[in-house]
Design an enzyme around this catalytic site. Structure first.
Site, short mmCIF file in Angstrom:
data_model
loop_
_atom_site.label_atom_id
_atom_site.label_comp_id
_atom_site.label_asym_id
_atom_site.label_seq_id
_atom_site.Cartn_x
_atom_site.Cartn_y
_atom_site.Cartn_z
N GLY A 99 -8.54 2.64 -0.27
CA GLY A 99 -9.25 2.98 0.61
C GLY A 99 -8.50 1.90 1.68
O GLY A 99 -7.57 1.11 1.90
N CYS B 211 -5.18 1.53 5.55
CA CYS B 211 -3.63 1.62 5.58
C CYS B 211 -3.11 2.69 4.76
O CYS B 211 -3.22 3.86 5.08
CB CYS B 211 -2.83 0.38 5.01
SG CYS B 211 -2.22 -0.78 6.10
#
Length: 476
Positions: free
Chosen positions: A260, A263
């Protein structure tokens, strides 16, 4: 050198502070008046270990300042960095570059001399070309350069990542930009840090490709973890054996509920859109994105299995909400789809995170939030470990069990040794480790027996393997 940083988000604030730490004069600019006021008082808008100390020290030394005036920041500047957000466009997946383009236009009106405009935000290939055109439109006779200088900062260790990086990537198209950027990064070059200087478009693509590769590596070990559970082996042993191969490396081989953060989800989608725009298929990245999204919700099924197949009316305690430890970032955190799915199945959710609860309250609904993990687990039918904060890893499992209604521990980060948790009286479900009914069967037994059994019956490999897999399910 005189440096201006446009944008005081995660990347801009960390980069500006670290540039100041090297002795440069840095002015950070942001339109958010409240944020600038906070920063001037030494109050951080983000959680990042070690950042506050560096900000306060460099402000006191006169090397770091904050302003809402771009014109003020641009006076006598050698390099101005664009470090604004590039979030995904809703419903599209590609990066929203409106903040980049706005910043470029505003910079153009205040640009002086032969300054370099360096894009540090994560942007698709060709964005530097667009920035150059925008500035040239405002300053058709001006002398300036545009460079790409992507960041490789990990939340929770961003200061070390900046000051002691694996490499520095610089993309330039002229000698002026090359000299200025190399002069800025001389402290790292003198410390033998590799400095990669290439084309501007190469630098832009390196960032996306690096994140997509790491996301793929995480997804790979997560899928192998599922296989480990079915064949009766341990993904930790698998990851160790793989990671010691220097061609593979041990980093990003920790199985869990999926990646998660700000980025990987954003950058993999943006890379896919760039590839589609150029008629190129990136099938591996496509499958990585799909597999990771499915895995986050699949974790809810793991909770269901651990409590007997039904969570309707049960109380589930979720420990750890942020997408990783040492950050308050809830963007694309695996805890969110897990909670939402469990709620749809009828579960009552209680949750705890050491620093992320303020942000969590904005993205999850009907969740009781607790500052104390033991209170969070009180009268719970199961505890789910989603983020492996050190404070969570150090919990007293005996005390935890005492406050719970049922001793079910679903450890999605393998934060606790299975034996340790079992010794404390827990029924344990973890990632990539043999499920209880397989624990007495070795991987060799699981694989070899059905294989030998069907070898004489069906010589065709695909049919043989399908039959073997079916028999493994019956034998298990």
């Amino acid at each position: 050198m005189k440096i201006a940083i446009v944008g005081t988000g995660y990347v801009g604030l960390v980069s500006g502070t670290c540039f100041a730490e090297w002795g440069n004069r840095v002015v950070c600019v942001d339109k958010d008046v409240g944020k600038i006021a906070q920063l001037r008082q030494g109050k951080m808008p983000i959680y990042e270990p070690g950042l506050e100390k560096l900000v306060v020290r460099n402000q006191a030394a006169g090397r770091l300042s904050f302003t809402t005036s771009l014109a003020e920041a641009m006076r006598g500047v050698d390099i101005v960095f664009i470090a604004v957000g590039t979030p995904p466009r809703p419903g599209h997946g590609d990066a929203d570059l409106s903040f980049i383009y706005t910043a470029a236009k505003e910079i153009a009106y205040s640009l002086e001399g032969n300054a370099v405009v360096a894009v540090k935000s994560t942007v698709p290939v060709g964005t530097g070309d667009a920035v150059k055109k925008i500035i040239a439109t405002v300053r058709p006779n001006g002398s300036f350069s545009v460079a790409s200088n992507p960041e490789f900062l990990r939340e929770g260790s961003a200061i070390d990542d900046f000051l002691f990086p694996d490499r520095v990537v610089i993309g330039v198209e002229d000698e002026n930009a090359r000299k200025a950027m190399l002069a800025l990064y001389r402290p790292l070059a003198e410390a033998n840090t590799p400095v990669v200087v290439g084309q501007r478009r190469s630098a832009e693509l390196i960032k996306y490709a690096s994140n997509a590769f790491l996301a793929t590596k995480i997804t790979f070990i997560n899928e192998l973890a599922d296989l480990c559970e079915h064949v009766g082996t341990d993904v930790g042993e698998l990851a160790l054996g793989m990671g010691l191969d220097h061609r593979i490396g041990k980093a990003f081989l920790n199985a869990g509920p999926g990646y998660g953060g700000s980025c990987f989800p954003k950058d993999t989608l943006a890379l896919l859109r760039t590839a589609q725009d150029h008629g190129v298929a990136l099938r591996i990245v496509e499958e990585t994105v799909a597999a990771n999204e499915a895995r986050k919700r699949k974790m809810a099924l793991k909770v269901l299995d651990a409590v007997g197949g039904d969570v309707d009316g049960l109380t589930i305690s979720v420990l750890g909400l942020t997408f990783k430890p040492d950050t308050d970032d809830m963007r694309d955190a695996p805890s969110v789809p897990l909670i939402e799915t469990l709620q749809r199945f009828g579960a009552k959710i209680r949750a705890h995170d050491p620093v992320g609860m303020e942000n969590a309250a904005r993205v999850v609904e009907n969740v009781a939030l607790f500052n104390d993990p033991y209170e969070c687990a009180r009268d719970a039918d199961a505890v789910v470990i989603v983020t492996e904060w050190e404070s969570i890893r150090q919990l007293d499992l005996h005390r935890l069990k005492q406050v719970m209604r049922s001793a079910n521990l679903i450890d999605l980060r393998n934060a606790f040794g299975r034996g340790v948790a079992q010794a404390a009286g827990f029924q344990v479900s973890s990632i990539g480790q043999p499920v209880p009914h397989q624990s007495s069967i070795t991987s060799g037994d699981v694989l070899a027996f059905p294989y030998r059994k069907f070898r004489q019956r069906d010589p065709e490999p695909a049919a043989m393997m399908r039959a073997a897999q079916a028999d493994i399910g019956r034998e298990g």
